[in-house]
Structures are given as structure tokens and as C-alpha cells.
Design an enzyme around this catalytic site. Structure first.
Site, PDB file in Angstrom:
ATOM      1  N   LYS A 156       0.875  -1.185   0.000  1.00 46.09           N
ATOM      2  CA  LYS A 156       0.000   0.000   0.000  1.00 46.09           C
ATOM      3  C   LYS A 156       0.909   1.231   0.000  1.00 46.09           C
ATOM      4  CE  LYS A 156      -4.118   1.621   2.449  1.00 46.09           C
ATOM      5  NZ  LYS A 156      -4.892   2.090   1.300  1.00 46.09           N
TER       6      LYS A 156
HETATM    7  N1  PMP Z   1      -8.024  -1.485  -2.929  1.00 50.43           N
HETATM    8  C1  PMP Z   1      -7.392  -0.305  -2.870  1.00 50.43           C
HETATM    9  C2  PMP Z   1      -6.676   0.184  -4.070  1.00 50.43           C
HETATM   10  C3  PMP Z   1      -7.406   0.452  -1.679  1.00 50.43           C
HETATM   11  O1  PMP Z   1      -6.783   1.631  -1.617  1.00 50.43           O
HETATM   12  C4  PMP Z   1      -8.122  -0.033  -0.566  1.00 50.43           C
HETATM   13  C5  PMP Z   1      -8.184   0.786   0.699  1.00 50.43           C
HETATM   14  N2  PMP Z   1      -7.111   0.506   1.532  1.00 50.43           N
HETATM   15  C6  PMP Z   1      -8.753  -1.268  -0.671  1.00 50.43           C
HETATM   16  C7  PMP Z   1      -8.693  -1.966  -1.872  1.00 50.43           C
HETATM   17  C8  PMP Z   1      -9.487  -1.862   0.504  1.00 50.43           C
HETATM   18  O2  PMP Z   1      -8.572  -2.230   1.494  1.00 50.43           O
HETATM   19  P1  PMP Z   1      -8.958  -2.281   3.022  1.00 50.43           P
HETATM   20  O3  PMP Z   1     -10.209  -3.054   3.111  1.00 50.43           O
HETATM   21  O4  PMP Z   1      -7.810  -2.965   3.659  1.00 50.43           O
HETATM   22  O5  PMP Z   1      -9.121  -0.893   3.474  1.00 50.43           O
END
Ligand code: PMP
Length: 300
Positions: A156
Site C-alpha cells: 500500500k
Molecule cells: N483497494 C485499494 C486500491 C485500496 O486503496 C483499498 C483501501 N485501503 C482497498 C482496496 C481496501 O482495502 P482495506 O479493506 O484494507 O481498506
């Protein structure tokens, strides 16, 4: 413009609690220039028994560490200490329900070498439903998700979010609520900040890991499908298959579970209120609030 802090806001920076207005960073930082940083998005909820709980804190900090390792940013932090710092930041800001943003960033270095040191910031702000409460009208983006051969897609990383910003901006300019991005092979990947699921003939589908961020909300929704005995399959699918779905939803920490009204102007067959997504939306809300959830009661 939304204000993320005020004169009293406290944040955590490298082991210290500081006023946001007094905290500084170096303008020559490698992260600022090259997007070489890693972050998380976490939510804290006031649970049914009145306690403030950071939802899936361990999973988020484990991912933060892995995100750094994948792109060779040193991670010399103790996750239990960072989780304790999240609670302290909430307490010092008198926050109960909040969005928490840890960010690992790197000091000045204008070369393209991997960092040898990193810093950590944890800040928090009050944030309602990120994509709103109503059903979303989404469009297929003209931007693809970055090819995993060109990037550590499961990290991320800050730099990756330029792709998300471009896709989201394009969708809003065209009058949609949000974008949906395909992967390099033309299969559906994810939204700019959320994973996607769809329902067809009583079963739930979502793309497998590989070309997406493996979301923590996605994992929670999968757990809920198992708990509620909703059949689930991870598989690659095209936009045409998605358009034939009975219903669909996005999920993410900030967005939680949010139903989709249409894609490229084509509406889904089933009303959201009677979809499995709606059941999962309610079950997700119950889970984060530590309330018991009975599917039968919800459907009655
Ligand atoms: N895909 C992307 C590109 C994101 O930025 C996020 C947000 N973090 C998610 C999926 C969902 O991830 P999470 O459920 O861990 O927040």
C-alpha cells in the site's frame, strides 16, 4: 476544503506525541519527491459495550510492515507499540469513531537507492462514510491498475495512489460517483480505494489476490460469507460478466460496504435492499460494532 486537523490536534511522530501544527517534515524527503512511502487506513469504532476499538489493528499493522518490506523501506517499529499509540492518539484527541492514518516515510535522499531509515506518523481524523451512504454509480475507468510486473501491487505504497487519483477524478469529471479499474489482462480488478464483489444466482464472487490490494475489509467480508453460509468464489471476471450480475458492492476500510447502483449507466437487476450485499453490509456493521448479527432477523 475538509480540515483534517485544528490547533489542538495531536499526532504521533517517531515515538512522540506532538501538536499537528508543531510537527514538521523535511521538504527534501525521498517520500515527498518520489512517492516512496507506505501507509494504512484504519477505523476505530465505539462498540456496543461503549469501548473504543481499533478494528483489525493487528492486520493493518502487519500489512504496513509487509508493504514496507515489499518496497525495501526499513521497518524498525514495534507493532504493539504502534497499536497502543493509535489508542493514545484517539484518547488525546477525544475521538471515539475515527479514521486512523499511519504513514511510514523516508528522510532526504535524491538518489534512487532504497532508504536506510524511515519515520512513522500516526494521525487521525473524523471521517463519515467515505463514498457516501447512497448507492454508487460507477464507470469502467480508462486507467488500468498498475501491472504487478511494474510494481509491488500488494504494497500500500503512496506512489501507487496517483493511479487511484487519476481514475477517481476521471469518473467524477464524467458525472459518476467512482471508478472501477481493470487489470492488465482486461479483467475487473478493484476500485481506486476499495475491492469489488458481485452477486449472481445466490453466490458471491470477487477477484482473487494477484492484481489487487488484498483488502482487510475484503477478508472480513469473506469471513462473513463463511459465517453466514453464503457461497463465495474468488475468480477472475470481465466487465461484461459484472454487468450481468444481480447486484454488486465495493468494500474498504474507509468505504465500509457500499452498494452499487449501476456500472457505465447499466443498473443491476436486484434491488440492493434484497441483495446478499445488503446482508453483508449489515453483518459488517455489526462486526465492527461487536454486536450480534442474525441473518434471519435481518431478512424478516
Ligand atoms: N483497494 C485499494 C486500491 C485500496 O486503496 C483499498 C483501501 N485501503 C482497498 C482496496 C481496501 O482495502 P482495506 O479493506 O484494507 O481498506
Amino acid at each position: 476544503m475538509y480540515s483534517y486537523y485544528n490547533n489542538d490536534t495531536i499526532l504521533y511522530l517517531d515515538g512522540e506525541y506532538l501538536k499537528a501544527t508543531a510537527a514538521t517534515t523535511d521538504l527534501f524527503g525521498q517520500s515527498l519527491h518520489y512517492g516512496y512511502a507506505v501507509f494504512e487506513g484504519i477505523r476505530a469504532y465505539k462498540t456496543a459495550n461503549g469501548e473504543v476499538k481499533v478494528f483489525k489493528a493487528k492486520e493493518h499493522f502487519d500489512r504496513l510492515k509487509r508493504s514496507c518490506e515489499l518496497i525495501h523501506i526499513p521497518y524498525n517499529f514495534d507493532n504493539d507499540e504502534l497499536i497502543a499509540a493509535c489508542y493514545k492518539v484517539l484518547e488525546m484527541n477525544n475521538m471515539e469513531e475515527a479514521y486512523i492514518r499511519p504513514l511510514v516515510f523516508c528522510p532526504p535522499n535524491m538518489t534512487l537507492k532504497a532508504a536506510s531509515k524511515s519515520n512513522i506518523l500516526i494521525c487521525a481524523w473524523e471521517w463519515g462514510a467515505y463514498l457516501g451512504e447512497k448507492l454508487l454509480r460507477i464507470m469502467t475507468s480508462s486507467f488500468e491498475r498498475p501491472n504487478p510486473k511494474a510494481f509491488q501491487i500488494e504494497s500500500k505504497s503512496a506512489g501507487l495512489y496517483v493511479n487511484s487519483i487519476l481514475a477517481s477524478q476521471e469518473a467524477k469529471q464524467k458525472g459518476y460517483d467512482e471508478a472501477l479499474l481493470l487489470d492488465m489482462n482486461g479483467n475487473v480488478a478493484e476500485g481506486p480505494g476499495a475491492n469489488i464483489f458481485f452477486e449472481k444466482d445466490g453466490k458471491i464472487f470477487t477477484p482473487p489476490p494477484g492484481n489487487i490490494l488484498p483488502g482487510i475489509t475484503r477478508a472480513t467480508v469473506i469471513e462473513l460469507c463463511h459465517e453466514l453460509q453464503i457461497p463465495l468464489e474468488e475468480k477472475l471476471f470481465t466487465i461484461d460478466e459484472l454487468k450481468q450480475a444481480d447486484a454488486a458492492f465495493f468494500c474498504g476500510t474507509a468505504a465500509e460496504v457500499v452498494g452499487l447502483e449501476s456500472i457505465d449507466g447499466q443498473t443491476f437487476a436486484k434491488p440492493w435492499a434484497s441483495s446478499l450485499g445488503k446482508v453483508l453490509q449489515q453483518a459488517y456493521k455489526a462486526k465492527v460494532l461487536e454486536k450480534t448479527f442474525q441473518r434471519e432477523a435481518q431478512l424478516a
